[in-house]
Design a protein around this motif. Structure first.
Motif, mmCIF file in Angstrom:
data_model
loop_
_atom_site.group_PDB
_atom_site.id
_atom_site.type_symbol
_atom_site.label_atom_id
_atom_site.label_comp_id
_atom_site.label_asym_id
_atom_site.label_seq_id
_atom_site.Cartn_x
_atom_site.Cartn_y
_atom_site.Cartn_z
ATOM 1 N N UNK A 1 -13.251 -61.644 38.462
ATOM 2 C CA UNK A 1 -12.680 -60.984 37.282
ATOM 3 C C UNK A 1 -12.727 -59.471 37.329
ATOM 4 N N UNK A 2 -13.549 -58.918 38.211
ATOM 5 C CA UNK A 2 -13.658 -57.458 38.299
ATOM 6 C C UNK A 2 -12.669 -56.833 39.278
ATOM 7 N N UNK A 3 -11.833 -57.648 39.888
ATOM 8 C CA UNK A 3 -10.835 -57.095 40.801
ATOM 9 C C UNK A 3 -9.919 -56.132 40.034
ATOM 10 N N UNK A 4 -9.614 -54.981 40.592
ATOM 11 C CA UNK A 4 -8.766 -53.993 39.892
ATOM 12 C C UNK A 4 -7.394 -54.540 39.488
ATOM 13 N N UNK A 5 -6.857 -55.486 40.249
ATOM 14 C CA UNK A 5 -5.508 -55.967 39.951
ATOM 15 C C UNK A 5 -5.411 -56.582 38.553
ATOM 16 N N UNK A 6 -6.492 -57.178 38.074
ATOM 17 C CA UNK A 6 -6.448 -57.806 36.752
ATOM 18 C C UNK A 6 -6.411 -56.751 35.646
ATOM 19 N N UNK A 7 -7.128 -55.658 35.829
ATOM 20 C CA UNK A 7 -7.083 -54.569 34.857
ATOM 21 C C UNK A 7 -5.724 -53.873 34.877
ATOM 22 N N UNK A 8 -5.181 -53.741 36.079
ATOM 23 C CA UNK A 8 -3.851 -53.134 36.198
ATOM 24 C C UNK A 8 -2.814 -53.998 35.498
ATOM 25 N N UNK A 9 -2.889 -55.300 35.734
ATOM 26 C CA UNK A 9 -1.954 -56.224 35.090
ATOM 27 C C UNK A 9 -2.075 -56.135 33.575
ATOM 28 N N UNK A 10 -3.280 -56.136 33.064
ATOM 29 C CA UNK A 10 -3.495 -56.047 31.614
ATOM 30 C C UNK A 10 -2.893 -54.772 31.047
ATOM 31 N N UNK A 11 -3.133 -53.660 31.704
ATOM 32 C CA UNK A 11 -2.612 -52.366 31.234
ATOM 33 C C UNK A 11 -1.081 -52.352 31.252
ATOM 34 N N UNK A 12 -0.501 -52.860 32.327
ATOM 35 C CA UNK A 12 0.955 -52.858 32.427
ATOM 36 C C UNK A 12 1.589 -53.766 31.377
ATOM 37 N N UNK A 13 0.975 -54.914 31.131
ATOM 38 C CA UNK A 13 1.530 -55.833 30.140
ATOM 39 C C UNK A 13 1.451 -55.247 28.734
ATOM 40 N N UNK A 14 0.346 -54.597 28.417
ATOM 41 C CA UNK A 14 0.221 -53.933 27.110
ATOM 42 C C UNK A 14 1.337 -52.906 26.920
ATOM 43 N N UNK A 15 1.538 -52.079 27.938
ATOM 44 C CA UNK A 15 2.558 -51.039 27.844
ATOM 45 C C UNK A 15 3.953 -51.651 27.759
ATOM 46 N N UNK A 16 4.199 -52.674 28.556
ATOM 47 C CA UNK A 16 5.517 -53.323 28.570
ATOM 48 C C UNK A 16 5.844 -53.930 27.212
ATOM 49 N N UNK B 1 9.457 -49.337 10.966
ATOM 50 C CA UNK B 1 8.487 -48.289 10.699
ATOM 51 C C UNK B 1 7.159 -48.688 11.321
ATOM 52 N N UNK B 2 6.315 -47.707 11.575
ATOM 53 C CA UNK B 2 5.059 -47.992 12.271
ATOM 54 C C UNK B 2 4.226 -49.029 11.533
ATOM 55 N N UNK B 3 4.238 -48.975 10.187
ATOM 56 C CA UNK B 3 3.444 -49.932 9.412
ATOM 57 C C UNK B 3 4.082 -51.318 9.375
ATOM 58 N N UNK B 4 5.310 -51.450 9.884
ATOM 59 C CA UNK B 4 5.997 -52.737 9.889
ATOM 60 C C UNK B 4 5.844 -53.477 11.219
ATOM 61 N N UNK B 5 5.169 -52.870 12.169
ATOM 62 C CA UNK B 5 5.004 -53.533 13.458
ATOM 63 C C UNK B 5 4.274 -54.858 13.287
ATOM 64 N N UNK B 6 4.696 -55.838 14.052
ATOM 65 C CA UNK B 6 4.156 -57.195 13.929
ATOM 66 C C UNK B 6 2.856 -57.302 14.721
ATOM 67 N N UNK B 7 1.803 -57.702 14.046
ATOM 68 C CA UNK B 7 0.515 -57.906 14.716
ATOM 69 C C UNK B 7 0.547 -59.228 15.486
ATOM 70 N N UNK B 8 0.178 -59.162 16.750
ATOM 71 C CA UNK B 8 0.189 -60.364 17.577
ATOM 72 C C UNK B 8 -0.800 -60.194 18.721
ATOM 73 N N UNK B 9 -1.006 -61.273 19.458
ATOM 74 C CA UNK B 9 -1.909 -61.212 20.613
ATOM 75 C C UNK B 9 -1.415 -62.155 21.695
ATOM 76 N N UNK B 10 -1.707 -61.785 22.932
ATOM 77 C CA UNK B 10 -1.432 -62.642 24.081
ATOM 78 C C UNK B 10 -2.661 -62.613 24.986
ATOM 79 N N UNK B 11 -3.235 -63.789 25.213
ATOM 80 C CA UNK B 11 -4.395 -63.893 26.090
ATOM 81 C C UNK B 11 -3.994 -64.686 27.323
ATOM 82 N N UNK B 12 -3.993 -64.014 28.464
ATOM 83 C CA UNK B 12 -3.689 -64.674 29.731
ATOM 84 C C UNK B 12 -4.997 -65.110 30.375
#
Length: 295
Positions: A35-50, A62-73
């Motif tokens: 789980x500490x491999x850098x590729x997993x952190x990179x993937x997480x960061x890229x997916x958040x940004x995407x 509007x900023x306050x209208x953004x939909x709260x959600x989560x994705x756990x891979x």
């Protein structure tokens, strides 16, 4: 002139618009033992940004209208560029005139494998297959948008469901699971097919009636809101009579069961007997919760 430009920037900053989602993305690779491999952190960061930085619709949010959600891979296996995983997707929408939010989408997508090269560009093409990673993520993005829109206006999610269907159709050319009818009754294909099928036409009506006509009026009229919610749930009996214990019903109650138990366990009394009979009929998998509804 410079002062005018500064003023315009300020106005746009105050009244400006943003992307549609406020999504918490987690990549959990514990099961791989690496789980500490850098590729997993990179993937997480890229997916958040995407997911959070892409403009998914033509609507101005509007900023306050953004939909709260989560994705756990949850990565279960990893070899070179090939990943085996599941993805748990959840979203909620605010309840009018309150500090609470209501869960509306809760889907555990188990048929998820993909190829990913660290730092690769993540690009979404609305009409063409790019990768299974992109297809699965954008499928759930548009399901989140569609269900949210349906909860605020009747059939408000039409255009987003169409995009989900388009993603499903062009992803069938791939060899990845979850996109075809033969992939089973709890697949991505099955979910969008059910939502758009006349067999389950009450589902979208319930989304609107339950949230907009029920939850959103409870701050002013708690009993009236509860009665509207009870009436909305009653519509699910028609759906259940056509296809008992359907996948679509299970996804609805995966999101709503805890909330429904809480709503009918507190506050002004309504016809609990009728509500419990409906719930026990259409969602027997949650009978342990329905038994707790007492007055």
């Amino acid at each position: 002139m410079r002062n005018i430009l500064v003023f315009l920037v300020f106005i746009l900053g105050v009244h400006g618009f943003s992307q549609e989602l406020n999504c918490d993305v987690v990549v959990n690779a514990q099961q791989t033992g690496n789980e500490n491999f850098p590729i997993f952190k990179t993937l997480e960061k890229q997916l958040k940004e995407f997911i959070n930085n892409t403009k998914w619709t033509k609507k101005a949010f509007k900023s306050q209208e953004r939909i709260d959600c989560s994705m756990i891979l949850n990565i279960t296996d990893y070899s070179s560029e090939t990943f085996q995983a599941s993805i748990q997707v959840q979203s909620s929408r605010p309840i009018f005139d309150s500090s609470f939010s209501s869960p509306v989408y809760n889907f555990n997508d188990k048929d998820f494998s993909f190829r990913y090269l660290e730092f690769q560009n993540l690009i979404f093409n609305p009409t063409q297959f790019e990768s299974n990673l992109i297809s699965v993520l954008t499928y759930h993005v548009y399901m989140i948008l569609a269900i949210d829109a349906d909860s605020f206006s009747r059939n408000g999610g039409d255009e987003y469901y169409k995009q989900v269907q388009t993603i499903t159709n062009y992803s069938q050319q791939s060899n990845f699971a979850g996109w075809k009818i033969e992939d089973g009754l709890q697949s991505r294909f099955a979910l969008i097919d059910n939502v758009l099928s006349p067999t389950f036409k009450e589902y979208r009506e319930v989304l609107y009636n339950y949230h907009r006509e029920g939850l959103d009026i409870m701050s002013e009229n708690t009993k009236g809101g509860k009665e509207k919610i009870a009436s909305a749930l009653g519509l699910l009996k028609k759906m259940n009579s056509r296809r008992p214990n359907s996948f679509l019903l299970r996804t609805f109650f995966d999101a709503k069961a805890d909330e429904i138990e809480l709503i009918f366990s507190e506050g002004p009394k309504v016809n609990i007997t009728s509500v419990k009979e409906t719930l026990e009929k259409v969602a027997p998998m949650h009978n342990n919760k329905w038994r707790k509804i007492k007055f």
